[in-house]
Design a protein around this motif. Structure first.
Motif, PDB file in Angstrom:
ATOM      1  N   PHE A 228      -5.086   6.418   3.665  1.00  0.00           N
ATOM      2  CA  PHE A 228      -4.746   5.097   4.159  1.00  0.00           C
ATOM      3  C   PHE A 228      -4.011   5.332   5.637  1.00  0.00           C
ATOM      4  CE2 PHE A 228      -4.177   5.086  -0.394  1.00  0.00           C
ATOM      5  CZ  PHE A 228      -5.063   3.872  -0.693  1.00  0.00           C
ATOM      6  N   ARG A 231      -0.059   1.428   7.448  1.00  0.00           N
ATOM      7  CA  ARG A 231       0.190   0.887   6.298  1.00  0.00           C
ATOM      8  C   ARG A 231       1.540  -0.063   6.418  1.00  0.00           C
ATOM      9  NH1 ARG A 231       1.659   5.675   1.617  1.00  0.00           N
ATOM     10  NH2 ARG A 231      -0.648   6.052   1.343  1.00  0.00           N
ATOM     11  N   ARG A 234       0.168  -3.428   5.480  1.00  0.00           N
ATOM     12  CA  ARG A 234      -0.222  -3.928   4.081  1.00  0.00           C
ATOM     13  C   ARG A 234      -0.046  -5.450   3.905  1.00  0.00           C
ATOM     14  NH1 ARG A 234       2.223   0.765   0.400  1.00  0.00           N
ATOM     15  NH2 ARG A 234       3.983   0.282   1.690  1.00  0.00           N
ATOM     16  N   CYS A 241      -5.970 -10.884   0.896  1.00  0.00           N
ATOM     17  CA  CYS A 241      -6.449  -9.650   1.414  1.00  0.00           C
ATOM     18  C   CYS A 241      -8.043  -9.553   1.123  1.00  0.00           C
ATOM     19  CB  CYS A 241      -5.951  -8.466   0.518  1.00  0.00           C
ATOM     20  SG  CYS A 241      -6.423  -6.799   0.862  1.00  0.00           S
ATOM     21  N   LEU A 254      -7.409   0.319  -3.676  1.00  0.00           N
ATOM     22  CA  LEU A 254      -6.340  -0.500  -3.141  1.00  0.00           C
ATOM     23  C   LEU A 254      -5.356  -0.636  -4.076  1.00  0.00           C
ATOM     24  CD1 LEU A 254      -8.671  -3.113  -1.485  1.00  0.00           C
ATOM     25  CD2 LEU A 254      -7.729  -1.301  -0.377  1.00  0.00           C
ATOM     26  N   ASP A 257      -2.410   1.885  -4.001  1.00  0.00           N
ATOM     27  CA  ASP A 257      -1.449   1.895  -2.945  1.00  0.00           C
ATOM     28  C   ASP A 257      -0.522   0.510  -2.563  1.00  0.00           C
ATOM     29  OD1 ASP A 257      -0.387   3.363  -0.410  1.00  0.00           O
ATOM     30  OD2 ASP A 257      -1.449   1.677   0.612  1.00  0.00           O
ATOM     31  N   GLY A 258      -1.224  -0.508  -3.400  1.00  0.00           N
ATOM     32  CA  GLY A 258      -0.230  -1.700  -3.514  1.00  0.00           C
ATOM     33  C   GLY A 258      -0.804  -2.679  -4.816  1.00  0.00           C
ATOM     34  N   HIS A 343      -5.340 -10.845   5.521  1.00  0.00           N
ATOM     35  CA  HIS A 343      -5.053  -9.692   5.726  1.00  0.00           C
ATOM     36  C   HIS A 343      -6.398  -8.691   5.589  1.00  0.00           C
ATOM     37  CE1 HIS A 343      -0.476 -10.082   5.647  1.00  0.00           C
ATOM     38  NE2 HIS A 343      -0.993 -11.070   4.597  1.00  0.00           N
ATOM     39  N   VAL A 345      -8.973  -5.728   5.532  1.00  0.00           N
ATOM     40  CA  VAL A 345      -9.031  -4.060   5.211  1.00  0.00           C
ATOM     41  C   VAL A 345     -10.405  -3.832   5.197  1.00  0.00           C
ATOM     42  CG1 VAL A 345      -8.391  -2.586   3.332  1.00  0.00           C
ATOM     43  CG2 VAL A 345      -6.858  -4.422   3.613  1.00  0.00           C
ATOM     44  N   TYR A 384      -5.824  -0.730   7.088  1.00  0.00           N
ATOM     45  CA  TYR A 384      -4.954  -2.059   7.065  1.00  0.00           C
ATOM     46  C   TYR A 384      -4.719  -2.560   8.410  1.00  0.00           C
ATOM     47  CZ  TYR A 384      -3.413  -0.528   2.468  1.00  0.00           C
ATOM     48  OH  TYR A 384      -3.300  -0.244   1.104  1.00  0.00           O
TER      49      TYR A 384
END
Length: 455
Positions: A228, A231, A234, A241, A254, A257-258, A343, A345, A384
């Motif tokens: 990643f 970050r 994020r 997203c 994904l 990580d979140g 956001h 990605v 990100y």
């Protein structure tokens, strides 16, 4: 070669009738003097071998290696260009530039050649359908799926391939299957327990920990190696997203990580069981197949979700289908009409270790899962990107194209204006009419068609 000859020490014999020893040739001496030294009877063998023959042989070997290296690089670059550009060298010129550059305001029979050329190029190799098949590799990665076009494979390579089969099927697959069942069982049981808690901060925290843990175990099932980047960008709560879509693994990667709220269609079977388990602890925006066609209802529910800043960010794949990770196709504008912060990605897989692309028209979910479990690993990079908002007087289509361009540039993928729905549907009549309108504007610019000017 020339620099090497200048630096090496070459000795010339003393003049006849005079004493002295061998003297050093200076930089200004010519190659003719070098020839005289080589043919001189006064030159002894040790000097010849040590100071002339050895440096020349080394220089010759160095030059040969450089030439061979250059030839290999040219072959590799030629193969990369062939895979990237295809078998047809296309001219990146629009219809307006190519036709309007030759004439304006009248119809010419020569215009037929432009459309005939474009039609032949599309029949031979179009830039849309090849995005729905697995990416071509420069070399064989010892997976059976890439060995279809290889012939006369050496016995050494065959031995390595057999050893690879034993490692993947006898060692990796059993461990991965066991870990997959354990992670699914953990998800179902943990979400059932956490779902009994009253709504509050404790339940939200436990739900996030369960999701992160189970997603991390899911990535380990695939021997996933995910890196990643950035970050600090994020997605935050209350945002949207958006990412390019290659396979269902995008969600798993994904989610490791979140935490996100998903927008999608209600499924059955194993995937439906996972959806129901996740719905017990977190709020997702799921629709029935009939409701997905109602765009107004979808936008309304998304707008209501992002209005609550305490809810998790929504994860959306605007392409609407899986692409083979070589390009980013048209983003549906619905996700960009609801407002809020976007956001972006970018997800880029490395196909050398395993093919993450899911060709849903060719493989079922079970077949795709088996292919992934029997691959070497799933290696990918996730970037990100900084959040983006719609500018004033910018419509949803231009905003979607701007976000798409940023994702494609970061992931090293090409940008295509075509709809990913062409995987299962025919080209819309609106696309055909758009091309017809462009040509009509060219030939009727000065109103000559009505006067009968045809060339």
């Amino acid at each position: 070669m020339q620099v090497f000859l200048i630096r090496m020490q070459l000795y010339k014999p003393p003049e006849e009738g005079r004493g002295g020893s061998y003297s050093i040739l200076r930089n200004e001496d010519t190659l003719g003097k070098l020839f005289d030294i080589l043919t001189s009877p006064h030159l002894t063998a040790p000097y010849y071998q040590t100071h002339i023959l050895l440096p020349c042989v080394i220089s010759e070997q160095w030059a040969t290696l450089q030439i061979e290296k250059g030839i290999k690089m040219q072959k590799v670059l030629a193969l990369e260009n062939l895979i990237a550009n295809g078998i047809i060298q296309r001219e990146e010129t629009s219809m307006e530039k190519e036709i309007a550059g030759q004439h304006r305001g009248y119809f010419s029979l020569a215009d037929v050649m432009y459309f005939a050329k474009k039609g032949c190029e599309t029949v031979a190799e179009d830039e849309v359908t090849q995005r729905f098949t697995s990416e071509e590799l420069l070399s064989w990665n010892l997976l059976s799926r890439t060995n279809a076009n290889f012939h006369r494979v050496s016995w050494q390579l065959t031995t390595a391939w057999i050893i690879g089969i034993l490692i993947r099927y006898c060692l990796l697959v059993p461990f991965r299957i066991f870990l997959a069942f354990f992670s699914i069982l953990l998800l179902v049981s943990a979400t059932t327990v956490v779902g009994q808690f009253p709504n509050g901060r404790v339940k939200c925290w436990l739900s996030n920990q369960v999701q992160l843990t189970c997603a991390a175990l899911g990535v380990r099932c695939l021997s996933g190696l995910v890196q990643f980047h950035n970050r600090e960008n994020r997605p935050q709560k209350g945002g949207i997203c958006v990412a390019n879509h290659t396979s269902p693994l995008d969600v798993l990667i994904l989610a490791s990580d979140g935490c996100y709220s998903l927008v999608g269609q209600v499924h059955g079977g194993l995937l439906g069981l996972i959806q129901k388990s996740c719905m017990q602890t977190s709020q997702h925006v799921l629709f029935e197949r009939s409701e997905m066609k109602d765009r107004h209802l979808v936008r309304k529910r998304i707008r209501e979700h992002i209005a609550d800043k305490a809810k998790l960010p929504i994860l959306i794949f605007p392409e609407g289908t899986c692409i083979n990770n070589t390009s980013v196709m048209m983003f549906k504008k619905g996700s960009f009409e609801v407002g809020g912060i976007i956001h972006p990605v970018a997800i880029k897989y490395d196909p050398r270790f395993g093919d993450a692309f899911w060709n849903s028209t060719k493989y079922s979910m079970m077949t795709y899962g088996f292919n992934v479990l029997t691959s070497w690993a799933i290696v990918c990079n996730v970037w990100y990107l900084p959040p983006m908002v719609k500018e004033e007087e910018e419509d949803a289509v231009h905003f979607a194209n701007r976000v798409k361009a940023v994702i494609a540039a970061r992931g090293g993928m090409s940008v295509l204006p075509w709809d990913g729905g062409l995987k299962r549907k025919k080209v819309k009549e609106s696309f055909k009419e758009e091309q017809q309108k462009k040509y009509c504007q060219l030939v009727t610019e000065n109103g000559f068609v009505g006067n009968g000017n045809v060339y």
